[in-house]
Design a protein around this motif. Structure first.
Motif, PDB file in Angstrom:
ATOM      1  N   LEU A 214       0.832  -1.210   0.000  1.00  0.00           N
ATOM      2  CA  LEU A 214       0.000   0.000   0.000  1.00  0.00           C
ATOM      3  C   LEU A 214       0.862   1.254   0.000  1.00  0.00           C
ATOM      4  O   LEU A 214       0.514   2.263  -0.635  1.00  0.00           O
ATOM      5  CB  LEU A 214      -0.925  -0.021   1.218  1.00  0.00           C
ATOM      6  N   MET A 215       1.977   1.217   0.708  1.00  0.00           N
ATOM      7  CA  MET A 215       2.851   2.378   0.741  1.00  0.00           C
ATOM      8  C   MET A 215       3.430   2.660  -0.651  1.00  0.00           C
ATOM      9  O   MET A 215       3.465   3.814  -1.103  1.00  0.00           O
ATOM     10  CB  MET A 215       3.980   2.161   1.742  1.00  0.00           C
ATOM     11  N   LEU A 216       3.856   1.615  -1.345  1.00  0.00           N
ATOM     12  CA  LEU A 216       4.411   1.816  -2.682  1.00  0.00           C
ATOM     13  C   LEU A 216       3.351   2.314  -3.655  1.00  0.00           C
ATOM     14  O   LEU A 216       3.606   3.200  -4.470  1.00  0.00           O
ATOM     15  CB  LEU A 216       5.030   0.511  -3.186  1.00  0.00           C
ATOM     16  N   PHE A 217       2.151   1.752  -3.557  1.00  0.00           N
ATOM     17  CA  PHE A 217       1.095   2.234  -4.448  1.00  0.00           C
ATOM     18  C   PHE A 217       0.679   3.658  -4.082  1.00  0.00           C
ATOM     19  O   PHE A 217       0.310   4.449  -4.953  1.00  0.00           O
ATOM     20  CB  PHE A 217      -0.102   1.293  -4.400  1.00  0.00           C
ATOM     21  N   GLY A 218       0.729   3.995  -2.788  1.00  0.00           N
ATOM     22  CA  GLY A 218       0.462   5.377  -2.398  1.00  0.00           C
ATOM     23  C   GLY A 218       1.505   6.323  -2.964  1.00  0.00           C
ATOM     24  O   GLY A 218       1.179   7.430  -3.407  1.00  0.00           O
ATOM     25  N   ILE A 219       2.769   5.898  -2.966  1.00  0.00           N
ATOM     26  CA  ILE A 219       3.822   6.733  -3.565  1.00  0.00           C
ATOM     27  C   ILE A 219       3.577   6.918  -5.049  1.00  0.00           C
ATOM     28  O   ILE A 219       3.740   8.012  -5.599  1.00  0.00           O
ATOM     29  CB  ILE A 219       5.203   6.094  -3.295  1.00  0.00           C
ATOM     30  N   SER A 220       3.173   5.826  -5.727  1.00  0.00           N
ATOM     31  CA  SER A 220       2.881   5.949  -7.164  1.00  0.00           C
ATOM     32  C   SER A 220       1.713   6.898  -7.397  1.00  0.00           C
ATOM     33  O   SER A 220       1.710   7.672  -8.361  1.00  0.00           O
ATOM     34  CB  SER A 220       2.568   4.575  -7.754  1.00  0.00           C
ATOM     35  N   LEU A 221       0.718   6.863  -6.498  1.00  0.00           N
ATOM     36  CA  LEU A 221      -0.408   7.787  -6.630  1.00  0.00           C
ATOM     37  C   LEU A 221       0.044   9.226  -6.445  1.00  0.00           C
ATOM     38  O   LEU A 221      -0.380  10.126  -7.188  1.00  0.00           O
ATOM     39  CB  LEU A 221      -1.481   7.426  -5.597  1.00  0.00           C
TER      40      LEU A 221
END
Length: 472
Positions: A195-202
């Motif tokens: 989730l943290m990595l996808f949040g960074i991508s967002l």
């Protein structure tokens, strides 16, 4: 009409943004698989349960391999465990230990194995009747559907591994020592990392999406504002043709429509002015020929002729006053209205200046003075006197010209802006004009990007409310 260079269409801009977003998500997914360790299933071995119940270290079976370790004086043999113990890894679901007076009770869907109970009692060194062991079948909670068939537990190198909830108990002198697997976390650590990595991508994609939306909304907003100005004044400046291809086509179509509408209105206005002007000649002939008529008839006809002349003059004035705002310059409304009130007071007209805030607008000073002069004339004629006030409201200047007359019915307020409409229904020049003052005033206000409305005052009277955009 101002045309800017060609730009990408909305289709291609949206497609590029979508492809860029997919690329970012793909890069993040690859990074998640490459740099993030894969999630390992958490479990508790039989030795973990025995240690938690007994409170001491339980020897475990290990497989060893021979390593040759070089040293300065020669080669030495060293035994090392082939793999690290299961308990050496970081546990996510450590067993909880509590003292309880009664033996543990299994949860629903839990089973027991006599072989595992015997092995657990041997590890601790107590009789088998002093231990209890209940567990859920191997990962049954993670299966898409539950089965009552083969219930097994994974055994690795002779060590049973329990991946789901385990409840065990050991009889002590004071009761039972009970260990239990705590419930699983709602979000596992590896899920938090994902989730943290996808949040960074967002967060990476959001600025690009924001700039794209801003670049797309800006020309749309300008087109909407220009279309609104065109609806109020067909002589308004044309729309700048810029932005994506679809918006440039829309702006071009609106500009062509505005040009056709402006030409049509100009033609109609010129025609009305020409007709009104040409009517002067037959009126002059009628006035000349009526000189020989009897006095009583001549006076009545002369009165009609004068009224028609006044109507023709007002019509020509109305035609000339609309669509002729050509000189645009900064106009200080407080100074303009102050001069107007002072000029009215000099001739003894009841015009007072109320609270006036300093404010500037862009416009034609002569046209704006005529706008307010018409409103003052109406207020003096029908209300007995007026008061002028100016205030700021956001990005608009609000001018109120108020009187204390009888007011008007609500249904009649908007009709007063129609040409030749009068609050006093007779056409007697002694009781007012011919009904073009408010029409001219509203036309001038609209040509300056503003508005003009009438409203009844609380306590009696009528007020004309004019709003004009403040100069940037």
């Amino acid at each position: 009409m101002i045309a800017r260079g060609p730009g990408l269409s909305i289709f291609w801009q949206t497609l590029l943004l979508l492809l860029a977003s997919i690329a970012v998500v793909f890069v993040v997914t690859v990074a998640l698989f490459v740099w993030s360790p894969p999630p390992r299933p958490d479990f508790n071995s039989l030795s973990d349960i025995a240690e938690a119940l007994s409170g001491r270290r339980i020897p475990r079976e290990r497989s060893w391999k021979v390593l040759v370790v070089p040293r300065d004086e020669g080669r030495h043999l060293q035994l090392r465990p082939e793999r690290p113990d299961f308990e050496e890894r970081q546990r996510e679901r450590r067993l909880s230990v509590v003292e309880h007076p009664a033996p543990p009770v299994p949860d629903r869907d839990m089973v027991s194995s006599p072989a595992f109970s015997i092995r657990l009692a041997d590890r601790i060194g107590v009789p088998v009747d002093d231990v209890r062991l209940y567990f859920e079948p191997d990962q049954s909670s993670n299966l898409p559907f539950r089965t009552r068939g083969d219930r097994r537990v994974i055994v690795r190198r002779g060590e049973p591994l329990f991946f789901d909830t385990v409840v065990a108990g050991l009889r002590t002198e004071s009761g039972w020592r009970v260990v239990r697997t705590p419930p699983r976390a709602w979000i596992a650590p590896w899920q938090k990392r994902a989730l943290m990595l996808f949040g960074i991508s967002l967060l990476v994609v959001i600025p690009f999406a924001w700039f794209f939306a801003r670049a797309l909304a800006k020309p749309i907003r300008r087109i909407a504002d220009a279309a609104d100005r065109m609806g109020a004044n067909p002589q308004a400046p044309l729309i700048t043709e810029e932005g994506p291809a679809e918006l440039r086509v829309t702006a071009h179509a609106l500009n062509r429509m505005q040009q056709r509408l402006s030409a049509y209105l100009t033609e109609r206005t010129n025609m009305i002015g020409a007709i009104a002007h040409d009517l002067r000649t037959p009126l002059a002939r009628i006035a000349f020929r009526i000189e020989t008529a009897p006095d009583e008839m001549r006076e009545k006809v002369q009165g009609d002729i004068e009224q028609m002349r006044a109507m023709i003059a007002a019509t020509i004035s109305f035609v000339r006053a609309t669509g002729t705002v050509n000189r645009i310059e900064p106009v200080a409304l407080d100074r303009l209205l102050g001069d107007l009130a002072a000029a009215e007071e000099e001739v003894g007209r009841p015009v007072a200046l109320g609270p006036v805030e300093p404010v500037e607008v862009d416009g034609d000073p002569m046209a704006l003075r005529r706008l307010f002069q018409n409103l003052v004339d109406n207020g003096v004629a029908y209300g007995g006197g007026v008061e002028i006030a100016v205030a700021r409201h956001g990005d608009e200047a609000e001018i109120r010209i108020s009187d204390r007359g009888p007011g008007l019915p609500e249904r009649q307020l908007e009709a007063m802006f129609q040409p030749f409409e009068r609050g006093e229904p007779s056409r007697n020049r002694a009781t007012g004009g011919i009904g073009l003052g408010l029409s001219i005033a509203r036309a001038i206000a609209q040509e300056h990007g503003g508005s003009l409305v009438l409203a009844n005052r609380i306590g009696g009277g009528l007020e004309a409310i004019c709003r004009l955009p403040i100069r940037s």
